[in-house]
Write an enzyme that holds these catalytic residues in place. Structure first.
Site, PDB file in Angstrom:
ATOM      1  N   CYS A   1      42.973  22.136   4.674  1.00 44.33           N
ATOM      2  CA  CYS A   1      43.145  23.371   5.525  1.00 44.33           C
ATOM      3  C   CYS A   1      43.820  22.947   6.913  1.00 44.33           C
ATOM      4  O   CYS A   1      43.415  22.246   7.570  1.00 44.33           O
ATOM      5  CB  CYS A   1      41.738  24.013   5.803  1.00 44.33           C
ATOM      6  SG  CYS A   1      41.973  25.364   7.021  1.00 44.33           S
TER       7      CYS A   1
ATOM      8  N   HIS B   1      38.467  29.499  -0.024  1.00 41.80           N
ATOM      9  CA  HIS B   1      38.626  28.185   0.625  1.00 41.80           C
ATOM     10  C   HIS B   1      37.012  27.885   0.912  1.00 41.80           C
ATOM     11  O   HIS B   1      36.310  28.556   1.606  1.00 41.80           O
ATOM     12  CB  HIS B   1      39.491  28.176   1.941  1.00 41.80           C
ATOM     13  CG  HIS B   1      41.091  28.375   1.664  1.00 41.80           C
ATOM     14  ND1 HIS B   1      41.950  27.449   1.972  1.00 41.80           N
ATOM     15  CD2 HIS B   1      41.725  28.853   0.598  1.00 41.80           C
ATOM     16  CE1 HIS B   1      43.006  27.549   1.638  1.00 41.80           C
ATOM     17  NE2 HIS B   1      43.146  28.553   0.713  1.00 41.80           N
TER      18      HIS B   1
HETATM   19 MG    MG Z   1      44.900  28.768  -0.597  1.00 42.96          MG
END
Ligand code: MG
Length: 288
Positions: free
Chosen positions: A240, A209
């Protein structure tokens, strides 16, 4: 299929990406996205998840999406399944591969799977058995492989131990997730040094990420350490949940740029992926 590619990318935008976007996308638009990606050279696309629609409304249409996509025989179409019931639903629509989801942190497992880590493994046992019997490939996500939003740093030794317990269930890929996107390259190297003695490098997947902008550097270090499999989301779809407004999954485009920089083949047409990603970004109101 381009079997001699150096790097194998699984496109997770339709599942992991859209699951984490607040905008609901129609079945028709999901199908259009996947159909565009299907002819970009990507070897695998995670289409959706067969989870409870009340828990993940974004993916409540998994069966309809599977039924309507135009499949390319060279592409593996996968889905996340939480249990045997999910596997049955996925098999009913002809899934090629499944993903299981657990975490290296008890708090994260409790919040996201409503179970202890040990209970998730017990849940997976019959799923893996049934999938393997049907010739369906299995991968297991280990989220929080570097850090947990609740517990902080996660020891690489704990990830290794969990990977070992998972691999004891049957043949599978182990997908190491930096769920909150805080890893630096040295974390990735340490993680791979711990896990690679118990999982063949070819069966390790990195799921990065880009929350703090370091995902590409981590991917590069992963490649230097011998990793050949990565997850990416076109257009960097999926924010996120622990850092509102922050970037989500590493974009497939960034992975493809890295491959180009390093002279590694992926078999994927970057332009096709970028166009599909930009179109979906505009639909969900995300600008990279
Ligand atoms: Mg992911």
């Amino acid at each position: 299929m381009n079997s001699d590619r150096d790097i194998t990318i699984t496109e997770v935008g339709p599942r992991d990406g859209l699951q984490n976007e607040s905008t609901l996308v129609s079945v028709a638009d999901k199908v259009a996205l996947i159909d565009r990606l299907s002819w970009s050279g990507l070897p695998e696309i995670e289409v959706s998840a067969f989870v409870r629609p009340d828990v993940v409304p974004q993916l409540a249409d998994a069966a309809e999406v599977f039924a309507q996509i135009r499949r390319n025989d060279d592409v593996i179409y996968s889905a996340l399944v939480p249990n045997l019931r999910g596997l049955e639903r996925a098999m009913a629509v002809g899934v090629d591969a499944i993903s299981l989801f657990t975490a290296a942190s008890e708090t994260f497992a409790a919040r996201n799977t409503n179970a202890t880590i040990g209970e998730t493994i017990d849940r997976f046992r019959p799923v893996v058995e049934a999938a393997v019997a049907e010739g369906i490939t299995v991968r297991a996500y280990i989220s929080c492989a570097v850090a947990c939003p609740f517990e902080g740093a996660v020891a690489a030794s704990a990830v290794k131990e969990l990977a070992q317990r998972l691999c004891a269930l049957g043949p599978m890929q182990i997908d190491l997730g930096d769920t909150i996107g805080v890893a630096v390259p040295d974390d990735i190297e340490r993680l791979l040094a711990a896990v690679s003695p118990v999982v063949p490098m070819d069966d390790i997947v990195l799921h990065l990420h880009d929350t703090s902008g370091g995902a590409a550097a981590c991917a590069r270090r992963g490649i230097e350490c011998g990793v050949t499999r990565f997850d990416g989301a076109c257009g960097g779809l999926g924010g996120c949940p622990f850092a509102p407004g922050a970037p989500g999954n590493i974009s497939t485009e960034a992975l493809l740029s890295l491959c180009a920089d390093l002279n590694l083949t992926s078999g994927v047409d970057r332009t096709a992926v970028a166009e599909a990603g930009a179109w979906m970004q505009s639909l969900v109101g995300r600008a990279e």
